[in-house]
Design a protein around this motif. Structure first.
Motif, PDB file in Angstrom:
ATOM      1  N   GLY A 191      -1.057  -7.179  -1.541  1.00 25.66           N
ATOM      2  CA  GLY A 191      -1.952  -6.506  -0.606  1.00 25.66           C
ATOM      3  C   GLY A 191      -2.030  -7.163   0.752  1.00 25.66           C
ATOM      4  O   GLY A 191      -1.485  -8.244   0.992  1.00 25.66           O
ATOM      5  N   SER A 229     -10.548   1.531  -0.348  1.00 21.87           N
ATOM      6  CA  SER A 229      -9.496   0.524  -0.163  1.00 21.87           C
ATOM      7  C   SER A 229      -8.623   0.422  -1.404  1.00 21.87           C
ATOM      8  O   SER A 229      -9.060   0.701  -2.521  1.00 21.87           O
ATOM      9  N   LYS A 230      -7.397   0.010  -1.212  1.00 28.36           N
ATOM     10  CA  LYS A 230      -6.491  -0.200  -2.334  1.00 28.36           C
ATOM     11  C   LYS A 230      -6.907  -1.453  -3.109  1.00 28.36           C
ATOM     12  O   LYS A 230      -7.369  -2.438  -2.538  1.00 28.36           O
ATOM     13  N   ASP A 231      -6.697  -1.399  -4.425  1.00 26.69           N
ATOM     14  CA  ASP A 231      -7.053  -2.541  -5.257  1.00 26.69           C
ATOM     15  C   ASP A 231      -6.327  -3.805  -4.813  1.00 26.69           C
ATOM     16  O   ASP A 231      -6.904  -4.899  -4.795  1.00 26.69           O
ATOM     17  N   ASP A 233      -5.334  -4.589  -1.866  1.00 25.93           N
ATOM     18  CA  ASP A 233      -5.910  -5.099  -0.619  1.00 25.93           C
ATOM     19  C   ASP A 233      -7.244  -5.803  -0.884  1.00 25.93           C
ATOM     20  O   ASP A 233      -7.556  -6.809  -0.247  1.00 25.93           O
TER      21      ASP A 233
END
Length: 491
Positions: A191, A229-231, A233
């Motif tokens: 991330g 948000s992406k995991d 990140d």
């Protein structure tokens, strides 16, 4: 003889010492077969007492102080339970007349580290989820004659906790807290946490320099926190914040002790990505291979003993006798690429170091996925290389002050990632295990023989278990693993 015990929160352990000799040290989970078992069992004491019967017992924390903290935290069901440590230990050990003592949780961590270290003096940094009250502490440890003196110079208390923060985010990402924090650490390499780290600090940290949190991480993180948000990140952001908080602690430890040696202990010391930064402040680093609660069984024993311990290696558990199967392993690995080994005494600590290991040729592009499938892990997760110590600098850029890493405690940049795809993470790093002539003679001979046959001085090394299960301990476990998962296990 002194029996040190730790149990009740997670990762129960037992250690038996006689003078400065460590006779036995093991994990309760290896005997109960329940991963991260917080409870003790009679089987582990039966194993320990094969090496002698103690005349003193010490528990790794003060249960009364812990009850006070639980009451403060509103954990009334736990707080109102009558402390039964002595009753339980007498029942499990059968030692009804043996005196029982209590240690301080963070002092047990500190003693486990310093008493096994090569240092005459050191700054000792302890960072975990929580002890009785302390969540972070800095000690000065030094020899005074034959005795060790431990002076606590600074501490931070509940609820301000780096360990609780990391566990809270582990749960937020759908992973098991107090178990799968290492998966969060592995995810972080995928991330970009540059923006989210600022958000996390703003939302959760009230004073970075004083290591104060604005929220109690013991209560967890809301499921919808950073929901857009992406995991990966989020994982990267948490890792950045963790490293910044640890940097503050190590700077403080260097500033108030002036020591060039440092010992790092507590569950957070297992964060091998963050550990690469310790050399910014210290010349010599020691992280005992079992820095979490199970290792504090050894630390408690060291507190009661009062001196240094004769630390030789981490192979202190159940013994599978016989000569290490060097030639059979080399022949099998050359042909089949993957094999297990269960030989000698089991490792004390969460990482396999060649006695309870799943081994593989690190050069094949398909090997990482194959081993992850055997272990039922996410395919993105990397594996560690075990390398002959004299070759480590040919293949890895070791971080500052880390000349070696015998217990897989730090990541290093791989110089030849395309040649060894099975042991390189997406960011080009590897969690290195260096194997010297002073480490396991059998595992060392295996790497030497493998190098002589193939020209490759390393093997992929991971624990002989599948996700959610403890490591193989005895030959019965090894036979079960071989039969159930179709992997040849040599003893």
């Amino acid at each position: 003889m002194i029996l040190g015990v730790s149990y009740g929160f997670h990762d129960a352990g037992v250690t038996l010492i006689d003078g400065n000799e460590i006779l036995f040290a093991g994990h309760a989970e290896r005997y109960s077969k329940n991963k991260h078992d917080a409870t003790l069992n009679k089987a582990i004491f039966q194993e320990a007492f094969r090496y002698g019967e103690p005349n003193r017992i010490i528990y790794y924390e003060n249960p009364w102080n812990k009850k006070l903290r639980q009451a403060f935290a509103g954990q009334w069901q736990d707080a109102l339970q009558w402390p039964s440590v002595k009753k339980e230990l007498r029942h499990l050990t059968g030692l009804n007349n043996c005196p029982i003592y209590y240690a301080d949780h963070h002092e047990a961590h500190a003693a486990a580290g310093f008493a096994t270290s090569p240092f005459e003096s050191a700054a000792v940094v302890v960072v975990d989820a929580i002890g009785e009250w302390d969540t972070m502490s800095i000690w000065q440890a030094y020899m005074e004659g034959d005795s060790v003196q431990y002076e606590k110079l600074w501490s931070n208390t509940y609820p301000h906790s780096i360990g609780l923060m990391y566990s809270a985010f582990t749960q937020r990402l759908g992973l098991r807290p107090l178990d799968e924090e290492y998966i969060l650490m592995g995810m972080s390499a995928y991330g970009d946490g540059s923006l989210l780290s600022s958000t996390i600090k703003s939302d959760l940290i009230s004073d970075l320099r004083q290591l104060k949190f604005s929220k109690n991480m013991h209560l967890g993180i809301e499921k919808d926190y950073l929901k857009d948000s992406k995991d990966v990140d989020i994982a990267a952001g948490v890792q950045i914040v963790t490293e910044q908080l640890l940097d503050t602690i190590f700077h403080k430890a260097w500033d108030i002790t002036g020591d060039r040696n440092v010992v790092f202990m507590g569950g957070v010391a297992l964060n091998c990505v963050a550990n690469r930064n310790i050399g910014k402040y210290f010349e010599n680093i020691w992280v005992m291979p079992n820095p979490g609660d199970a290792g504090s069984s050894l630390g408690a024993a060291a507190v009661l003993d009062g001196g240094k311990l004769n630390w030789r290696h981490a192979y202190l558990g159940t013994d599978i006798p016989g000569e290490y199967p060097v030639r059979r392993l080399v022949n099998y690995l050359k042909k089949n690429k993957i094999a297990g080994v269960a030989s000698g005494r089991a490792e004390f600590g969460p990482r396999a170091l060649g006695h309870r290991s799943l081994l593989a040729d690190p050069r094949g592009a398909e090997i990482k996925d194959a081993v992850n499938r055997i272990k039922k892990r996410q395919l993105f997760r990397p594996f560690a290389p075990a390398i002959l110590a004299e070759h480590v600098h040919d293949y890895f850029d070791m971080p500052m002050s880390w000349q070696d890493s015998p217990y897989m405690q730090v990541v290093a940049q791989c110089k030849k990632p395309t040649e060894f795809p099975a042991i390189v993470h997406v960011d080009g790093t590897s969690r290195v295990q260096t194997v010297s002539k002073n480490d396991s003679p059998g595992f060392r001979r295996l790497l030497e023989a493998w190098y002589a046959e193939t020209g490759c001085p390393m093997l992929l090394n991971t624990s002989l278990n599948i996700r959610g299960e403890p490591m193989v301990d005895d030959r019965k476990d090894a036979d079960r693993f071989e039969k159930k998962y179709g992997v040849k296990v040599f003893s």
